[in-house]
Design a protein around this motif. Structure first.
Motif, short mmCIF file in Angstrom:
data_model
loop_
_atom_site.label_atom_id
_atom_site.label_comp_id
_atom_site.label_asym_id
_atom_site.label_seq_id
_atom_site.Cartn_x
_atom_site.Cartn_y
_atom_site.Cartn_z
N LYS A 119 0.96 -1.69 0.08
CA LYS A 119 0.02 0.08 -0.56
C LYS A 119 1.47 1.78 0.53
N VAL A 120 0.62 2.38 -0.75
CA VAL A 120 1.07 3.21 -0.81
C VAL A 120 0.58 4.79 -0.57
N TYR A 121 1.15 5.39 0.13
CA TYR A 121 0.51 7.05 0.24
C TYR A 121 1.30 7.93 -1.31
N TRP A 122 0.64 8.68 -0.81
CA TRP A 122 1.26 9.99 -2.28
C TRP A 122 0.85 11.10 -1.46
N ILE A 123 1.65 12.07 -1.35
CA ILE A 123 1.24 13.59 -0.36
C ILE A 123 1.98 14.50 -1.85
N CYS A 124 1.01 15.10 -1.87
CA CYS A 124 0.83 16.59 -2.31
C CYS A 124 0.32 18.53 -1.90
N PRO A 125 0.92 18.86 -2.02
CA PRO A 125 1.11 20.26 -1.08
C PRO A 125 -0.54 20.80 -1.02
N LEU A 126 -0.73 20.94 -2.32
CA LEU A 126 -1.76 21.85 -2.36
C LEU A 126 -3.36 20.81 -3.01
N VAL A 127 -4.27 21.26 -2.87
CA VAL A 127 -5.76 20.44 -3.61
C VAL A 127 -5.94 20.56 -4.70
N GLU A 128 -6.26 22.23 -5.55
CA GLU A 128 -5.90 22.20 -7.28
C GLU A 128 -4.87 22.71 -7.95
N GLU A 129 -4.89 22.12 -8.87
CA GLU A 129 -3.81 22.83 -10.12
C GLU A 129 -4.09 24.89 -9.18
N ASN A 130 -2.70 25.02 -9.08
CA ASN A 130 -2.09 26.99 -8.62
C ASN A 130 -1.03 27.01 -10.24
N GLU A 131 -1.85 28.06 -10.40
CA GLU A 131 -1.24 28.77 -12.05
C GLU A 131 0.47 29.31 -11.71
N GLU A 132 0.25 29.93 -9.89
CA GLU A 132 1.40 30.93 -9.70
C GLU A 132 2.43 30.11 -8.68
N LEU A 133 1.83 29.22 -8.42
CA LEU A 133 3.48 28.27 -7.84
C LEU A 133 3.74 26.90 -8.70
N LYS A 134 3.56 26.78 -9.71
CA LYS A 134 3.80 25.69 -10.24
C LYS A 134 3.90 24.43 -9.77
N VAL A 135 2.96 23.68 -8.67
CA VAL A 135 2.75 22.59 -7.72
C VAL A 135 2.29 21.49 -8.16
N ALA A 136 2.31 20.49 -8.21
CA ALA A 136 1.12 19.28 -9.10
C ALA A 136 0.62 19.11 -7.90
N SER A 137 -0.55 19.59 -8.16
CA SER A 137 -1.80 19.33 -7.20
C SER A 137 -1.95 17.84 -6.57
N ALA A 138 -3.14 17.77 -5.11
CA ALA A 138 -3.88 15.93 -5.11
C ALA A 138 -4.80 15.95 -6.34
N GLU A 139 -5.39 16.60 -7.07
CA GLU A 139 -6.56 16.17 -7.47
C GLU A 139 -5.54 16.04 -8.95
N GLU A 140 -5.00 16.67 -8.93
CA GLU A 140 -4.12 16.69 -10.55
C GLU A 140 -3.26 15.53 -10.65
N ARG A 141 -2.79 15.19 -9.55
CA ARG A 141 -2.05 13.64 -9.65
C ARG A 141 -2.84 12.93 -9.59
N PHE A 142 -3.72 12.64 -8.96
CA PHE A 142 -4.90 11.95 -8.32
C PHE A 142 -5.22 11.42 -10.08
N ASP A 143 -5.61 12.37 -11.05
CA ASP A 143 -5.95 12.10 -12.11
C ASP A 143 -5.31 11.78 -13.06
N THR A 144 -3.08 11.76 -12.97
CA THR A 144 -2.67 11.06 -13.56
C THR A 144 -2.13 9.83 -13.32
N LEU A 145 -2.46 9.16 -12.15
CA LEU A 145 -1.85 8.57 -11.25
C LEU A 145 -2.92 7.40 -11.86
N LYS A 146 -4.09 7.65 -12.19
CA LYS A 146 -5.09 7.27 -12.16
C LYS A 146 -5.24 6.08 -13.98
N LYS A 147 -4.39 6.98 -15.22
CA LYS A 147 -4.50 6.64 -16.28
C LYS A 147 -3.39 5.56 -16.40
#
Length: 702
Positions: free
Chosen positions: A486-514
């Protein structure tokens, strides 16, 4: 009542010369604003200290002025070159020379008449500012100071540099601070004469004047005697206030809790593991407190996974055997439900009734729980800050256990213990806290430490990986899941933020699902409580193999068979937070790994942080390093909790003074607890000055 002598400092900043409504409003971004006021106090200006200086004593001559350096030049004004008519975007230039060379002074959007008067052709002037070289020619854009040779004395040779905010110029702020300093009254000396003599402290007012009127770099250093004096004042006020709170709580007599040990024996049997030496030692310290007729106020510090919860449950058992009830409070619903899930089977095996109360319990079920609590039918109540509400009434609360205390303020701590008649208090934290911070935030508590982990816990291997190798990490995670992990994958934000250019949890969830065919889950702070619980439960049961989350899972979530923790953008997290997150794996008997993904290039502090994470799993060492790297406010989460957040003292730099302040405060409370002596009256002024009014109210309340 606050002494009248302090009134000039507690006035709003708008009474100071040069501060109108606009500047007063801007200063709200720079200085603390009391709850009862719309603008900062004069005291805020007085305590706003410079962090460095500008030295205008350097007069190298034009040809020898270094690029980018601030210098003072003695020059003769040669000629003016105004902006061409109608072209205000072209600067106005004034040319001058000394015996070493020529320089151009550059002014944008200038008033020609003012410049001709300020820099008259043929006159010798002193001009100070930053020199820049273009194509081998020196220029100075908008000099800071211009004075004639006759008025050389008006040029400030050493200027303090203050933290600023947009819209407030250094000159305006400096003028306001000097005006505020004139309002500082002569105050009676509250420091013990021996301490004054030993450390060479000057008076309070004199020390402030020295810090705001520095003569060289040493005058703005944190170890300067004037700065140490003010740091000591602030630390002494804090220690005295905590000591008075402690005395008040101790003075309200506690109760003796002395059970037979039968309940504890049944809980131990259901638990099925031997307690560690540290757990037994801490339990012994708690039992000694419980058997005294004074109230217990104890901090139970244990690193992630050191087994605090079982110690707390056994402490509760002793109180329940003596006929009282116990409460356990956690800062988040996830954590409260987890405590409930982990201690319920043990409590019920011992024949105890345990219930939970959070904001989610509503209607009839809630009413039934409250009625049973008041009647004394519930032995243990677990909950969130919902336990503070007036409708929550215990028949007889004997012990309040508060988890992750640094998320609650001191006031909330007092509120919960006031629910019971002289109830004991046990505070738990999984954030190891350096000794200096224990003193400042918990100076009113005894401390027990769980410094060993239960047997069978495996060390966690920590690896740092640059984000450019993300594909390799995804492959590794895919293989691990295929092998049943079992694996945890932690991201610093909930949704994508243009200014910070940091992967969000929602975005990472979508890419990993694929790219990963196994079932995935997503948890973040914006989800409803029952949604989060459902996902966590599915992860625990194995219906979800990969959990993508924000830091909501940081504290206390327990999934023993999770073995991989991926933390994306690890450079954005504090050390204590990284350590907490890593503690979610390595809880079972299998080998575990923590992958810290970072974005290059790394800053110096981020580099140091990740290096410490690789080197050690010792939470206490990590906490000490974190204090050095980040300062105290962040570690204790005091940004949220309103606990000690120092303006003049730095715990990393003034730790030696903290020990002295604690000892002095103890002595005062032993010898002059009501602060009636001459020094006692001066100490009352000190408490008001540093806004520790609660302590004075306790004095008055007896």
């Amino acid at each position: 009542m606050r002494p009248n002598v302090l009134d000039p400092l507690f006035a709003p900043v708008s009474v100071v010369d040069g501060i109108g409504p606009r500047i007063a409003k801007l200063l709200c971004n720079l200085l603390p604003v009391p709850e009862s006021m719309q603008e900062p106090r004069v005291l805020g200006l007085v305590f706003h200290l410079p962090h460095s200086i500008i030295d205008r004593r350097k007069q190298p001559g034009i040809a020898f002025a270094p690029e980018g350096a601030i210098v003072t030049l003695k020059v003769r004004i040669d000629r003016h070159q105004p902006s061409p008519r109608g072209r205000s975007n072209v600067p106005y230039r004034v040319f001058a020379h000394d015996e070493t060379g020529e320089i151009g002074f550059v002014f944008f959007h200038s008033k020609p008449a003012w410049l001709e008067k300020t820099l008259p052709v043929g006159e010798i002037m002193l001009v100070s500012g930053r020199v820049e070289w273009f194509n081998g020619r020196p220029t100075m854009v908008h000099p800071d100071h211009i004075v004639s040779e006759a008025n050389a004395a008006d040029l400030p040779l050493v200027e303090p540099v203050y933290p600023l905010t947009a819209g407030v110029s250094p000159k305006v702020l400096r003028k306001a601070i000097l005006s505020a300093l004139e309002r500082v009254p002569d105050l009676p000396e509250w420091i013990d004469p021996h301490v004054v003599a030993k450390h060479g402290f000057s008076g309070f007012r004199e020390s402030l004047a020295r810090l705001h009127g520095p003569r060289d770099e040493a005058d703005v250093d944190l170890q300067n005697p004037a700065r140490r004096r003010l740091a000591y004042d602030e630390l002494l006020a804090g220690q005295l206030a905590l000591g008075l709170v402690r005395r008040k709580l101790k003075k309200t007599a506690g109760r003796v809790f002395q059970g037979s040990g039968d309940l504890a024996a049944r809980i131990r049997e259901a638990f099925g593991h031997r307690l560690t030496e540290a757990q037994e030692r801490s339990l012994g310290e708690i039992r000694i407190d419980q058997e005294k007729p004074e109230r217990m106020l104890r901090l139970l510090q244990g690193d992630v996974g050191s087994g605090k919860t079982i110690v707390a449950l056994l402490a509760m058992a002793n109180v329940i055997e003596s006929g009282a009830q116990a409460a356990m409070m956690a800062p988040t619903e996830i954590l409260a439900r987890q405590h409930f899930a982990s201690i319920s089977p043990l409590a019920r095996a011992a024949g105890l009734r345990i219930e939970i109360l959070t904001g989610r319990e509503k209607g009839k079920a809630r009413d039934e729980t409250l009625a049973a609590l008041k009647a004394g039918d519930i032995d243990i109540l677990v909950g969130t800050h919902a336990l503070f509400q007036e409708s929550v009434q215990f028949r007889d609360l004997g012990l309040a256990v508060v988890d992750e205390q640094h998320r609650f303020g001191v006031h909330q701590r007092l509120l919960l213990s006031s629910k019971g008649q002289h109830s004991d208090m046990l505070v738990m934290t999984a954030t190891p806290i350096p000794r200096t911070l224990v003193l400042t935030a918990y100076g009113d508590m005894d401390v027990s430490k769980l410094d060993t982990k239960p047997p069978g816990r495996q060390p966690v291997k920590t690896v740092t990986v640059p984000l450019v190798r993300l594909d390799e990490v995804v492959d590794r995670v895919r293989n691990a899941i295929a092998n049943g992990q079992k694996v945890y994958w932690i991201c610093p934000l909930v949704e994508e933020n243009e200014e910070l250019k940091v992967a969000s949890a929602e975005e990472r969830f979508d890419t990993l699902k694929k790219v990963i065919s196994a079932p995935l889950g997503l948890v973040h702070g914006r989800m409803k409580g029952d949604e989060k619980d459902a996902v966590m439960q599915a992860f625990k049961q194995g219906d979800i193999r990969l959990l993508v989350a924000t830091t909501v899972i940081e504290v206390g979530v327990d999934v023993p068979d999770a073995t991989i923790m991926v933390i994306e953008h690890a450079e954005r997290f504090g050390l204590a937070q990284l350590h907490q997150l890593r503690g979610r794996v390595g809880r079972g008997s299998d080998h575990s790994t923590c992958l810290l993904l970072y974005k290059e290039p790394l800053g110096e502090v981020a580099h140091a942080r990740l290096a410490i994470m690789r080197e050690t799993e010792d939470g206490f060492r990590i906490a000490e390093e974190d204090l050095k790297l980040r300062g105290e406010g962040e570690i204790l989460g005091t940004r949220q909790s309103g606990a000690a957040n120092y303006r003049l003292a730095s715990l990393a730099d003034h730790a030696d003074l903290l020990e002295i302040a604690r000892d002095d405060a103890r002595l005062v409370i032993e010898t002059d607890a009501d602060l009636h002596s001459e020094r006692g009256k001066a100490l009352r002024t000190l408490l008001y000055l540093f806004e520790r009014d609660e302590a004075i109210r306790l004095l008055r309340a007896g």
